[in-house]
Design an enzyme around this catalytic site. Structure first.
Site, PDB file in Angstrom:
ATOM      1  N   PHE A   9      -1.587 -10.176   6.413  1.00 16.98           N
ATOM      2  CA  PHE A   9      -1.411  -9.002   7.279  1.00 16.98           C
ATOM      3  C   PHE A   9      -2.776  -8.438   7.713  1.00 16.98           C
ATOM      4  O   PHE A   9      -3.128  -8.471   8.906  1.00 16.98           O
ATOM      5  CB  PHE A   9      -0.565  -7.985   6.506  1.00 16.98           C
ATOM      6  CG  PHE A   9      -0.624  -6.575   7.011  1.00 16.98           C
ATOM      7  CD1 PHE A   9      -0.433  -6.286   8.360  1.00 16.98           C
ATOM      8  CD2 PHE A   9      -0.855  -5.520   6.121  1.00 16.98           C
ATOM      9  CE1 PHE A   9      -0.490  -4.969   8.818  1.00 16.98           C
ATOM     10  CE2 PHE A   9      -0.897  -4.210   6.572  1.00 16.98           C
ATOM     11  CZ  PHE A   9      -0.735  -3.938   7.921  1.00 16.98           C
ATOM     12  N   ILE A  50      -7.994 -20.028  -3.582  1.00 14.47           N
ATOM     13  CA  ILE A  50      -9.389 -19.645  -3.869  1.00 14.47           C
ATOM     14  C   ILE A  50      -9.830 -20.159  -5.248  1.00 14.47           C
ATOM     15  O   ILE A  50     -11.016 -20.226  -5.526  1.00 14.47           O
ATOM     16  CB  ILE A  50      -9.652 -18.115  -3.779  1.00 14.47           C
ATOM     17  CG1 ILE A  50      -8.582 -17.306  -4.517  1.00 14.47           C
ATOM     18  CG2 ILE A  50      -9.766 -17.670  -2.327  1.00 14.47           C
ATOM     19  CD1 ILE A  50      -8.939 -15.840  -4.667  1.00 14.47           C
ATOM     20  N   ALA A  71      -8.120 -12.318   0.233  1.00 13.78           N
ATOM     21  CA  ALA A  71      -7.040 -13.033  -0.465  1.00 13.78           C
ATOM     22  C   ALA A  71      -6.789 -12.358  -1.803  1.00 13.78           C
ATOM     23  O   ALA A  71      -7.725 -12.029  -2.523  1.00 13.78           O
ATOM     24  CB  ALA A  71      -7.433 -14.492  -0.687  1.00 13.78           C
ATOM     25  N   GLN A  73      -3.434 -11.421  -4.929  1.00 12.79           N
ATOM     26  CA  GLN A  73      -2.080 -11.140  -5.350  1.00 12.79           C
ATOM     27  C   GLN A  73      -1.987  -9.635  -5.124  1.00 12.79           C
ATOM     28  O   GLN A  73      -2.623  -8.855  -5.839  1.00 12.79           O
ATOM     29  CB  GLN A  73      -1.950 -11.554  -6.824  1.00 12.79           C
ATOM     30  CG  GLN A  73      -0.574 -11.454  -7.421  1.00 12.79           C
ATOM     31  CD  GLN A  73       0.090 -10.113  -7.283  1.00 12.79           C
ATOM     32  OE1 GLN A  73       1.006  -9.938  -6.456  1.00 12.79           O
ATOM     33  NE2 GLN A  73      -0.342  -9.131  -8.044  1.00 12.79           N
ATOM     34  N   SER A 114      -8.631  -1.228  -3.454  1.00 13.86           N
ATOM     35  CA  SER A 114      -7.449  -0.421  -3.143  1.00 13.86           C
ATOM     36  C   SER A 114      -7.543   0.985  -3.731  1.00 13.86           C
ATOM     37  O   SER A 114      -8.150   1.190  -4.788  1.00 13.86           O
ATOM     38  CB  SER A 114      -6.237  -1.132  -3.745  1.00 13.86           C
ATOM     39  OG  SER A 114      -5.137  -0.278  -3.774  1.00 13.86           O
ATOM     40  N   TYR A 138      -2.411  -4.823 -11.393  1.00 15.37           N
ATOM     41  CA  TYR A 138      -2.983  -5.029 -10.053  1.00 15.37           C
ATOM     42  C   TYR A 138      -4.209  -4.127  -9.873  1.00 15.37           C
ATOM     43  O   TYR A 138      -5.278  -4.590  -9.476  1.00 15.37           O
ATOM     44  CB  TYR A 138      -1.935  -4.737  -8.974  1.00 15.37           C
ATOM     45  CG  TYR A 138      -2.513  -4.604  -7.583  1.00 15.37           C
ATOM     46  CD1 TYR A 138      -2.988  -5.723  -6.888  1.00 15.37           C
ATOM     47  CD2 TYR A 138      -2.607  -3.350  -6.952  1.00 15.37           C
ATOM     48  CE1 TYR A 138      -3.527  -5.593  -5.616  1.00 15.37           C
ATOM     49  CE2 TYR A 138      -3.137  -3.223  -5.681  1.00 15.37           C
ATOM     50  CZ  TYR A 138      -3.596  -4.348  -5.020  1.00 15.37           C
ATOM     51  OH  TYR A 138      -4.151  -4.218  -3.755  1.00 15.37           O
ATOM     52  N   ILE A 197      15.703   7.085   0.855  1.00 11.35           N
ATOM     53  CA  ILE A 197      14.384   7.664   0.577  1.00 11.35           C
ATOM     54  C   ILE A 197      14.420   8.296  -0.814  1.00 11.35           C
ATOM     55  O   ILE A 197      15.287   9.123  -1.095  1.00 11.35           O
ATOM     56  CB  ILE A 197      13.985   8.717   1.642  1.00 11.35           C
ATOM     57  CG1 ILE A 197      13.846   8.041   3.009  1.00 11.35           C
ATOM     58  CG2 ILE A 197      12.681   9.408   1.256  1.00 11.35           C
ATOM     59  CD1 ILE A 197      13.456   8.992   4.140  1.00 11.35           C
ATOM     60  N   ARG A 261      11.211   8.462  -7.789  1.00 10.48           N
ATOM     61  CA  ARG A 261      11.264   7.547  -8.929  1.00 10.48           C
ATOM     62  C   ARG A 261      10.179   7.881  -9.945  1.00 10.48           C
ATOM     63  O   ARG A 261       9.088   8.307  -9.576  1.00 10.48           O
ATOM     64  CB  ARG A 261      11.117   6.098  -8.449  1.00 10.48           C
ATOM     65  CG  ARG A 261      12.407   5.592  -7.821  1.00 10.48           C
ATOM     66  CD  ARG A 261      12.251   4.220  -7.282  1.00 10.48           C
ATOM     67  NE  ARG A 261      11.400   4.196  -6.091  1.00 10.48           N
ATOM     68  CZ  ARG A 261      11.424   3.229  -5.185  1.00 10.48           C
ATOM     69  NH1 ARG A 261      12.218   2.203  -5.344  1.00 10.48           N
ATOM     70  NH2 ARG A 261      10.637   3.268  -4.140  1.00 10.48           N
ATOM     71  N   GLU A 264       6.088   7.546  -9.913  1.00  6.30           N
ATOM     72  CA  GLU A 264       5.543   7.501  -8.550  1.00  6.30           C
ATOM     73  C   GLU A 264       4.541   8.642  -8.329  1.00  6.30           C
ATOM     74  O   GLU A 264       4.789   9.783  -8.750  1.00  6.30           O
ATOM     75  CB  GLU A 264       6.664   7.563  -7.508  1.00  6.30           C
ATOM     76  CG  GLU A 264       6.201   6.942  -6.205  1.00  6.30           C
ATOM     77  CD  GLU A 264       7.290   6.854  -5.154  1.00  6.30           C
ATOM     78  OE1 GLU A 264       6.993   7.188  -3.992  1.00  6.30           O
ATOM     79  OE2 GLU A 264       8.409   6.457  -5.478  1.00  6.30           O
TER      80      GLU A 264
HETATM   81  N1  LIG Z   1      -1.714  -3.628   2.607  1.00  6.80           N
HETATM   82  C1  LIG Z   1      -2.234  -2.574   2.012  1.00  6.80           C
HETATM   83  O1  LIG Z   1      -1.774  -1.420   2.206  1.00  6.80           O
HETATM   84  C2  LIG Z   1      -3.424  -2.726   1.084  1.00  6.80           C
HETATM   85  C3  LIG Z   1      -3.910  -1.568   0.457  1.00  6.80           C
HETATM   86  C4  LIG Z   1      -5.008  -1.683  -0.383  1.00  6.80           C
HETATM   87  C5  LIG Z   1      -5.619  -2.919  -0.578  1.00  6.80           C
HETATM   88  N2  LIG Z   1      -5.122  -4.037   0.038  1.00  6.80           N
HETATM   89  C6  LIG Z   1      -5.821  -5.316  -0.198  1.00  6.80           C
HETATM   90  O2  LIG Z   1      -6.080  -5.914   1.064  1.00  6.80           O
HETATM   91  C7  LIG Z   1      -6.061  -7.337   0.951  1.00  6.80           C
HETATM   92  C8  LIG Z   1      -5.114  -7.935   1.968  1.00  6.80           C
HETATM   93  O3  LIG Z   1      -3.814  -7.418   1.730  1.00  6.80           O
HETATM   94  P1  LIG Z   1      -2.578  -7.662   2.721  1.00  6.80           P
HETATM   95  O4  LIG Z   1      -1.762  -6.433   2.714  1.00  6.80           O
HETATM   96  O5  LIG Z   1      -3.064  -8.225   4.013  1.00  6.80           O
HETATM   97  O6  LIG Z   1      -1.778  -8.762   1.899  1.00  6.80           O
HETATM   98  P2  LIG Z   1      -1.181 -10.169   2.372  1.00  6.80           P
HETATM   99  O7  LIG Z   1      -0.340 -10.645   1.219  1.00  6.80           O
HETATM  100  O8  LIG Z   1      -0.565 -10.063   3.712  1.00  6.80           O
HETATM  101  O9  LIG Z   1      -2.491 -11.055   2.500  1.00  6.80           O
HETATM  102  C9  LIG Z   1      -3.067 -11.764   1.435  1.00  6.80           C
HETATM  103  C10 LIG Z   1      -3.447 -13.140   1.957  1.00  6.80           C
HETATM  104  O10 LIG Z   1      -4.101 -13.859   0.895  1.00  6.80           O
HETATM  105  C11 LIG Z   1      -3.499 -15.150   0.763  1.00  6.80           C
HETATM  106  N3  LIG Z   1      -3.633 -15.529  -0.646  1.00  6.80           N
HETATM  107  C12 LIG Z   1      -3.024 -14.945  -1.709  1.00  6.80           C
HETATM  108  N4  LIG Z   1      -3.408 -15.553  -2.843  1.00  6.80           N
HETATM  109  C13 LIG Z   1      -4.274 -16.534  -2.486  1.00  6.80           C
HETATM  110  C14 LIG Z   1      -5.011 -17.504  -3.214  1.00  6.80           C
HETATM  111  N5  LIG Z   1      -4.914 -17.591  -4.553  1.00  6.80           N
HETATM  112  N6  LIG Z   1      -5.813 -18.362  -2.548  1.00  6.80           N
HETATM  113  C15 LIG Z   1      -5.908 -18.289  -1.181  1.00  6.80           C
HETATM  114  N7  LIG Z   1      -5.229 -17.399  -0.441  1.00  6.80           N
HETATM  115  C16 LIG Z   1      -4.421 -16.526  -1.091  1.00  6.80           C
HETATM  116  C17 LIG Z   1      -2.056 -14.980   1.221  1.00  6.80           C
HETATM  117  O11 LIG Z   1      -1.449 -16.180   1.644  1.00  6.80           O
HETATM  118  C18 LIG Z   1      -2.238 -13.974   2.365  1.00  6.80           C
HETATM  119  O12 LIG Z   1      -2.512 -14.639   3.584  1.00  6.80           O
HETATM  120  C19 LIG Z   1      -5.696  -7.624  -0.495  1.00  6.80           C
HETATM  121  O13 LIG Z   1      -6.880  -7.876  -1.208  1.00  6.80           O
HETATM  122  C20 LIG Z   1      -5.043  -6.348  -0.976  1.00  6.80           C
HETATM  123  O14 LIG Z   1      -5.188  -6.181  -2.373  1.00  6.80           O
HETATM  124  C21 LIG Z   1      -4.034  -3.975   0.858  1.00  6.80           C
END
Ligand SMILES: NC(=O)c1ccc[n+]([C@@H]2O[C@H](COP(=O)([O-])OP(=O)(O)OC[C@H]3O[C@@H](n4cnc5c(N)ncnc54)[C@H](O)[C@@H]3O)[C@@H](O)[C@H]2O)c1
Length: 300
Positions: A9, A50, A71, A73, A114, A138, A197, A261, A264
């Site tokens: 994303f 990775i 990238a 989890q 995050s 996480y 909600i 919940r 939260e």
């Molecule tokens: N979306 C949010 O609101 C938010 C908030 C705070 C932090 N983040 C951080 O931003 C980053 C991106 O988040 P996102 O929301 O786009 O998530 P997402 O799941 O859409 O993107 C993560 C991407 O990493 C890839 N990926 C996961 N594990 C992998 C691995 N072991 N090797 C290679 N590729 C791998 C996935 O296929 C995916 O394309 C993350 O580090 C997340 O912790 C997101």
């Protein structure tokens, strides 16, 4: 430039932003939650984990001068169910990247962290000096990644920017599972589904994904290193978010209301002054504009 998680994303918007500024972009992604359709044909893609030994080869062949590490989890729930898998990706995977970045003299590493590292805030807005209190594996694994990056910078002079994102929303957010509430609301409204909600008066800080992508870009362009909140710095309740989304989508559904919940967080908002002053970044999109663009993207 190497972008991990580029098919995800946020990553896909970061890829677009960097391509628009004529960077040569190489993506590493195992497509566990990302999608190839999110990516432009103008970047080179390695479909690997990775933690795969092949990552070493990617650094040797591509010789990236910049690494943007997205990238991860990214699910709190999964981290509780399987903390080892979470640690392997978010801690070991991040460490592996930092080590290759050090070996290959990378000039800048940008790391996605995050707001979750702050835990339940005692006061708001939260600035970068706020004490950390991870409440899930996480958030702990994200914090560990931060600490490794800081040590690589202090021990080896590897310049690192750590970006703590608040609640990111926008086009391409996956509405499945534990996704952002914005994509869940839009999907439920457009599919005329039942909407529930929990609470509603709890507040969050929603930042538009294109502003987040610009923050990653500012972090690579700026010589500054350190930790930065990337947020809108404004508080919106879930009830207000729902009303706004429903109004912009032109669909009216009365949501079912249940109590908040357990566990939260009540209120969360991150101060973004440091990123504004030191990275020269600005949060451009109002929630109204970001939501409108996001809803439009569902009709394309
Ligand atoms: N979306 C949010 O609101 C938010 C908030 C705070 C932090 N983040 C951080 O931003 C980053 C991106 O988040 P996102 O929301 O786009 O998530 P997402 O799941 O859409 O993107 C993560 C991407 O990493 C890839 N990926 C996961 N594990 C992998 C691995 N072991 N090797 C290679 N590729 C791998 C996935 O296929 C995916 O394309 C993350 O580090 C997340 O912790 C997101």
């Amino acid at each position: 430039m190497l972008i991990t998680g580029g098919a995800g994303f946020i990553g896909s918007h970061v890829v677009e932003e960097c391509l628009a500024h004529n960077y040569e972009v190489v993506v590493v992604d195992n497509f566990s939650s990302g999608n190839i359709d999110n990516l432009s044909i103008n970047c080179k893609v390695y479909q690997i984990d990775i933690n795969d030994a092949h990552l070493k080869h990617v650094f040797e062949v591509e010789k990236p001068d910049i690494v943007i590490h997205l990238a991860a989890q990214a699910s709190v729930m999964k981290s509780i169910e399987d903390p080892i898998a979470d640690g392997e990706i978010n801690i070991l995977g991040t460490l592996r990247l930092l080590e290759y970045a050090r070996i290959h003299n990378v000039k800048k590493v940008v790391l996605a962290s995050s707001a979750a590292v702050y835990g339940n805030p005692l006061e708001i807005p939260i600035d970068e000096e706020f004490p950390l209190n991870p409440l899930s594996f996480y958030s702990l694994s994200k914090w560990s990644g931060e600490r490794y990056a800081q040590l690589y910078e202090s021990l080896y002079g590897l310049p690192c920017c750590i970006l703590r994102f608040s609640n990111v929303y926008g086009p391409r957010q996956n509405p499945q599972g534990e996704a952002g509430v914005v994509s869940i609301f839009i999907n439920q409204l457009l599919n005329h589904e039942e909407i529930v909600i929990y609470g509603g008066q709890q507040t969050r800080d929603f930042v538009y994904v294109k502003d987040v992508a610009k923050a990653c870009f500012r972090a690579i362009e700026s010589p500054t290193t350190g930790i930065f909140n990337i947020s809108s710095s404004s508080e919106t309740s879930i009830d207000d978010l729902f009303s706004m989304t429903s109004l912009l989508a032109g669909i009216s559904i009365e949501p079912y209301k249940y109590p908040l919940r357990q566990g939260e967080i009540q209120n969360s908002v991150l101060g973004n002054e440091k990123a504004t002053n030191e990275l020269g970044w600005q949060n451009i999109h109002s929630l109204h504009d970001g939501l409108r663009e996001t809803i439009l993207s569902y009709h394309k």
